[in-house]
Design a protein around this motif. Structure first.
Motif, PDB file in Angstrom:
ATOM      1  N   GLY A 127     -33.113 -15.384  38.379  1.00 36.45           N
ATOM      2  CA  GLY A 127     -33.722 -16.197  39.600  1.00 36.45           C
ATOM      3  C   GLY A 127     -34.939 -15.648  40.136  1.00 36.45           C
ATOM      4  O   GLY A 127     -35.187 -16.218  41.340  1.00 36.45           O
ATOM      5  N   ARG A 135     -27.897 -11.819  39.692  1.00 36.87           N
ATOM      6  CA  ARG A 135     -26.989 -13.197  39.816  1.00 36.87           C
ATOM      7  C   ARG A 135     -25.793 -12.414  40.420  1.00 36.87           C
ATOM      8  O   ARG A 135     -25.381 -11.220  40.474  1.00 36.87           O
ATOM      9  CB  ARG A 135     -26.517 -13.476  38.669  1.00 36.87           C
ATOM     10  CG  ARG A 135     -27.589 -14.359  38.108  1.00 36.87           C
ATOM     11  CD  ARG A 135     -27.419 -15.154  36.927  1.00 36.87           C
ATOM     12  NE  ARG A 135     -28.330 -15.810  36.176  1.00 36.87           N
ATOM     13  CZ  ARG A 135     -27.992 -17.443  36.045  1.00 36.87           C
ATOM     14  NH1 ARG A 135     -26.791 -17.663  36.047  1.00 36.87           N
ATOM     15  NH2 ARG A 135     -28.851 -17.987  35.163  1.00 36.87           N
ATOM     16  N   THR A 190     -19.433 -21.256  34.684  1.00 40.53           N
ATOM     17  CA  THR A 190     -20.740 -21.341  35.628  1.00 40.53           C
ATOM     18  C   THR A 190     -21.498 -22.640  35.218  1.00 40.53           C
ATOM     19  O   THR A 190     -21.316 -23.164  33.982  1.00 40.53           O
ATOM     20  CB  THR A 190     -21.440 -20.435  35.104  1.00 40.53           C
ATOM     21  OG1 THR A 190     -21.829 -20.292  33.890  1.00 40.53           O
ATOM     22  CG2 THR A 190     -20.896 -18.889  35.584  1.00 40.53           C
ATOM     23  N   GLU A 237     -24.820 -24.123  34.547  1.00 40.03           N
ATOM     24  CA  GLU A 237     -26.327 -23.651  34.009  1.00 40.03           C
ATOM     25  C   GLU A 237     -27.168 -24.973  33.858  1.00 40.03           C
ATOM     26  O   GLU A 237     -27.208 -25.363  32.565  1.00 40.03           O
ATOM     27  CB  GLU A 237     -26.166 -22.795  32.931  1.00 40.03           C
ATOM     28  CG  GLU A 237     -25.321 -21.471  32.955  1.00 40.03           C
ATOM     29  CD  GLU A 237     -25.830 -20.511  33.993  1.00 40.03           C
ATOM     30  OE1 GLU A 237     -27.328 -20.537  34.186  1.00 40.03           O
ATOM     31  OE2 GLU A 237     -25.516 -19.670  34.608  1.00 40.03           O
ATOM     32  N   THR A 271     -28.609 -14.235  43.787  1.00 40.22           N
ATOM     33  CA  THR A 271     -28.408 -15.481  43.511  1.00 40.22           C
ATOM     34  C   THR A 271     -26.973 -16.040  43.103  1.00 40.22           C
ATOM     35  O   THR A 271     -26.340 -14.976  42.622  1.00 40.22           O
ATOM     36  CB  THR A 271     -29.701 -15.665  42.449  1.00 40.22           C
ATOM     37  OG1 THR A 271     -29.512 -15.548  41.154  1.00 40.22           O
ATOM     38  CG2 THR A 271     -31.014 -15.141  43.057  1.00 40.22           C
ATOM     39  N   HIS A 272     -27.062 -17.135  42.949  1.00 35.04           N
ATOM     40  CA  HIS A 272     -25.830 -18.038  42.333  1.00 35.04           C
ATOM     41  C   HIS A 272     -24.570 -17.678  42.822  1.00 35.04           C
ATOM     42  O   HIS A 272     -23.629 -17.738  42.473  1.00 35.04           O
ATOM     43  CB  HIS A 272     -25.824 -17.579  40.768  1.00 35.04           C
ATOM     44  CG  HIS A 272     -26.905 -18.116  40.118  1.00 35.04           C
ATOM     45  ND1 HIS A 272     -28.250 -17.565  39.903  1.00 35.04           N
ATOM     46  CD2 HIS A 272     -27.071 -19.344  39.125  1.00 35.04           C
ATOM     47  CE1 HIS A 272     -28.956 -18.295  39.179  1.00 35.04           C
ATOM     48  NE2 HIS A 272     -28.173 -19.105  38.659  1.00 35.04           N
ATOM     49  N   VAL A 280     -21.565 -19.987  43.003  1.00 29.28           N
ATOM     50  CA  VAL A 280     -20.611 -20.136  41.777  1.00 29.28           C
ATOM     51  C   VAL A 280     -19.362 -19.335  42.199  1.00 29.28           C
ATOM     52  O   VAL A 280     -19.329 -18.125  42.667  1.00 29.28           O
ATOM     53  CB  VAL A 280     -21.602 -19.401  40.436  1.00 29.28           C
ATOM     54  CG1 VAL A 280     -20.347 -19.484  39.479  1.00 29.28           C
ATOM     55  CG2 VAL A 280     -22.692 -20.353  40.246  1.00 29.28           C
TER      56      VAL A 280
END
Length: 404
Positions: free
Chosen positions: A16, A258, A278, A280, A318-319, A322
């Motif tokens: 990211g 992540r 996840t 994507e 990031t993420h 999730v």
């Protein structure tokens, strides 16, 4: 002195970096985004709150904010790919993208001949493919090392006769198909007329103005010297190139990760879990990179990345939207040793051990910023719960907000 920031991926890429750079450029009046490694193989996705999306390859990820991009001498520049990228930027509302671009004359030039040679080399490996983006970046670097002085550079675009000589020698040496040399010369000459070519002193001047964001490509675990050979890139992916450009000027080293660990294509991924769910939106199987693989957060691999990169001042995570809750905290083989830079045989041996390693997990992680900061002993400055700048929250004070 302005507060400069170096953004580097502490994994295998795709963490990211683009969305973090976009956020940094939205928060402060940034003077430029400087690319300091890689080339046209980068794929940094930025999504604006209004839904516009672009995958940044050579243009900096602050372009939507009107921030200029500088391609430093460490970037492998592909003018044909740049033209295609500029065209898409125009389609999504960026007027005159080339007007935001400066390029160091010393940067290596990627050509269709490099692309053809690199793809041919990867195909010849068959089932033992190393992983490639198919953009000829590795072949460009290899040719420059083997033929110093003969490798085309961006500055040659201003001198068509010299560029033609170099391209003819390149095509003859690589023995690959491709467009006529005259067509390449014409395209590259047009490129040189549309952008601003500069000398290396330009970067020094940038540093005395507004804050500069240095945007890295790929990830530290793919580094040419410290990655897990042979599944690596022909690029220095640590903070090193940016620090060389800074030449002693202070900057904050921001590592991006992540909440789970990923990689494209072949090579070690100790925590791989194909059942991990996840979303994507911008990653998948590519004809050259291979499948996009996911695994649980690998604190061991990321501690290794921090060690070989010389540490980081802060992290961007990031993420976080999730739903994952498992972290690898150790391997059955112990921590990863930091070898001597350039010892590729030693790195290949480490790769062999990694391919047999087994992870040990901590389950039930719910506060990811706290858990990652504790596991890596680096503060998490930024948390991201989605693709846009509006989905991000400042969690620390390492990078100060804009001072008016």
């Amino acid at each position: 002195m302005s507060e400069h920031v170096i953004v580097t991926d502490l994994g295998y890429g795709d963490a990211g970096k683009g969305t973090v750079v976009d956020w940094l450029c939205a928060q402060r009046r940034v003077g430029a985004v400087v690319r300091f490694n890689g080339g046209g193989q980068a794929a940094h996705n930025v999504v604006l709150p209004d839904g516009r999306h672009h995958t940044f390859a050579q243009f900096g990820s602050g372009t939507f904010r009107g921030v200029p991009t500088h391609l430093s001498r460490f970037v492998v520049v592909d003018p044909l790919a740049l033209a295609a990228e500029a065209a898409h930027l125009g389609e999504v509302g960026v007027p005159h993208p080339f007007g935001l671009l400066t390029v160091d004359r010393e940067a290596l030039l990627a050509t269709p001949y490099h692309v053809a040679a690199g793809r041919g080399r990867e195909l010849a490996r068959g089932a033992d493919r190393h992983g490639s983006c198919g953009m000829g970046v590795g072949e460009t670097m290899a040719y420059a090392l083997e033929h110093p002085g003969l490798a085309p550079v961006v500055g040659d675009c201003e001198t068509p006769a010299r560029l033609a000589r170099k391209l003819r020698a390149l095509r003859e040496t690589l023995k690959v198909p491709g467009p006529p040399v005259a067509d390449c010369v014409a395209a590259y000459r047009a490129f040189a007329e549309r952008v601003t070519l500069v000398d290396s002193s330009f970067t020094t001047a940038l540093l005395h103005g507004r804050p500069v964001v240095f945007e890295g490509a790929q990830g530290v675990l793919l580094d040419e010297w410290h990655g897990f050979h042979p599944y690596t890139t022909w690029s220095t992916t640590t903070f090193a190139n940016a620090l060389a450009l800074l030449d002693g000027v202070p900057a904050i080293r921001l590592g991006v990760l992540r909440s789970y660990t990923t990689r494209h294509g072949p090579g070690p991924l100790v925590t791989e879990d194909p059942t991990l769910e996840t979303a994507e939106a911008h990653n998948g199987t590519g004809p050259w990179q291979g499948p996009f693989r996911v695994g649980h957060f690998d604190a061991v691999a990321h501690r290794y990345a921090l060690a070989v990169a010389g540490g980081a001042d802060a992290l961007a995570l990031t993420h976080l939207d999730v739903p994952v809750s498992r972290m690898c905290v150790s391997y059955d083989m112990g921590e990863l040793p930091v070898g001597t830079a350039g010892d590729l045989d030693g790195q290949a041996g480490l790769t062999g051990r990694l391919l047999r390693a087994r992870p040990r997990y901590l389950d039930g992680v719910d506060d990811w910023p706290a858990a990652v900061a504790d596991a890596l002993d680096v503060p998490v400055h930024l948390g991201s719960w989605g693709p846009t700048s509006a989905d991000k929250t400042r969690l620390g004070s390492v990078i100060a907000p804009e001072r008016v």
